[in-house]
Design an enzyme around this catalytic site. Structure first.
Site, PDB file in Angstrom:
ATOM      1  N   GLU A  41       4.629 -46.064  -6.289  1.00 37.10           N
ATOM      2  CA  GLU A  41       5.088 -47.245  -7.012  1.00 37.10           C
ATOM      3  C   GLU A  41       5.102 -48.489  -6.121  1.00 37.10           C
ATOM      4  O   GLU A  41       6.097 -49.202  -6.017  1.00 37.10           O
ATOM      5  CB  GLU A  41       6.461 -46.978  -7.619  1.00 37.10           C
ATOM      6  CG  GLU A  41       6.423 -45.831  -8.617  1.00 37.10           C
ATOM      7  CD  GLU A  41       7.748 -45.577  -9.311  1.00 37.10           C
ATOM      8  OE1 GLU A  41       8.777 -46.087  -8.834  1.00 37.10           O
ATOM      9  OE2 GLU A  41       7.756 -44.884 -10.347  1.00 37.10           O
ATOM     10  N   GLU A 107       4.880 -38.788 -13.526  1.00 39.58           N
ATOM     11  CA  GLU A 107       6.305 -38.733 -13.836  1.00 39.58           C
ATOM     12  C   GLU A 107       6.536 -38.977 -15.327  1.00 39.58           C
ATOM     13  O   GLU A 107       6.566 -40.117 -15.772  1.00 39.58           O
ATOM     14  CB  GLU A 107       7.107 -39.766 -13.028  1.00 39.58           C
ATOM     15  CG  GLU A 107       7.122 -39.515 -11.536  1.00 39.58           C
ATOM     16  CD  GLU A 107       8.018 -40.496 -10.787  1.00 39.58           C
ATOM     17  OE1 GLU A 107       8.870 -41.157 -11.442  1.00 39.58           O
ATOM     18  OE2 GLU A 107       7.854 -40.628  -9.561  1.00 39.58           O
TER      19      GLU A 107
END
Length: 268
Positions: A41, A107
């Site tokens: 991220e 995720e």
């Protein structure tokens, strides 16, 4: 997390030590590791750092695909999605941004619980999503042509003492497929297991057919006069496989139920 020599030296040392621990478990050595991640991220503007991460990953010679998720990614890594519904949020722009890359979802969120904060169904950081909603987004993800999917988390847990993020309860992701105490979370666990058994059964069709997102076969609902953008089919041809072809009949309209005709049978 930038082109800072001190940071890069510490990161390289850490990554190489972890690599030494995991190397015996790589698929090329008979182990179960078939995928690895080098960054997570990253939304900064330091493109040189991003490419350095990719070079560091390559230097380890793992001989498995490397990924970077939900942010920028190096040219030699696969960009992947994090979120509650990657079919809607990620697939539409994936092929133009990352041509030739497989669709991977690292995720599928089943996150935390917060102290003193009420449940918000529209927020991603809650762990008690319904079995039906989670099954729907997973099914649509593979219907669009995905090659990979992870739950985050698969099993809940507990932070040690007071070591947790700001305002996050120590009880972690208890609403996912397995509770924090190790017991199965029913009916979620069984509901999702049924879906995954079906997907596994039709693996040859799914993996042997190009991603069908953008190749929707629009259907006229029974009682309607024309097609609409919400009702369609994705078709994955299994050829001579014993289980044959897998059809996803789709209704994206959450406010209406339609009856669809496919191969002479009606489906609601």
């Amino acid at each position: 997390r930038s082109s800072n020599k001190n940071w890069q030296n510490y990161m390289q040392t850490f990554v190489e030590e972890i690599a030494d621990v995991t190397r015996p478990y790589l698929s090329k050595n008979g182990g179960p590791i078939i995928l690895a991640q080098i960054e997570n991220e990253y939304h900064g503007e330091d493109d040189a750092y991003v490419e350095w991460c990719g070079e560091l990953a390559e230097s380890l010679q793992f001989d498995v695909p490397w990924i970077m998720c939900n942010g920028k990614s190096a040219k030699n890594t696969i960009n992947t999605c994090n979120g509650n519904d990657c079919y809607k949020s990620y697939i539409p722009t994936h092929s133009s941004k990352y041509p030739g890359q497989p669709l991977a979802w690292t995720e599928n969120e089943g996150w935390f619980e917060f102290w003193g904060k009420e449940y918000d169904a529209n927020a991603t950081e809650w762990d008690n999503r319904s079995p039906q909603e989670m099954a729907m987004v997973v099914a649509m993800w593979f219907a669009g042509g995905a090659a990979h999917h992870n739950y985050y988390m698969w099993m809940g847990g507990n932070h040690i003492r007071n070591f947790a993020g700001s305002s996050i309860a120590n009880f972690y992701a208890d609403g996912v497929n397995y509770h924090a105490d190790g017991l199965p979370h029913e009916p979620k666990k069984s509901h999702l297991m049924t879906l995954h058994n079906i997907l596994a059964k039709y693996n040859r069709a799914l993996m042997g057919t190009d991603a069908q997102y953008g190749n929707e076969k629009y259907l006229i609902p029974i009682g309607e006069n024309s097609t609409n953008s919400n009702t369609f089919a994705y078709v994955y041809d299994g050829g001579d496989d014993e289980y044959g072809t897998l059809i996803f009949l789709v209704n994206l309209d959450t406010t209406r139920t339609y009856m669809l005709l496919w191969n002479g049978r009606n489906y609601v």
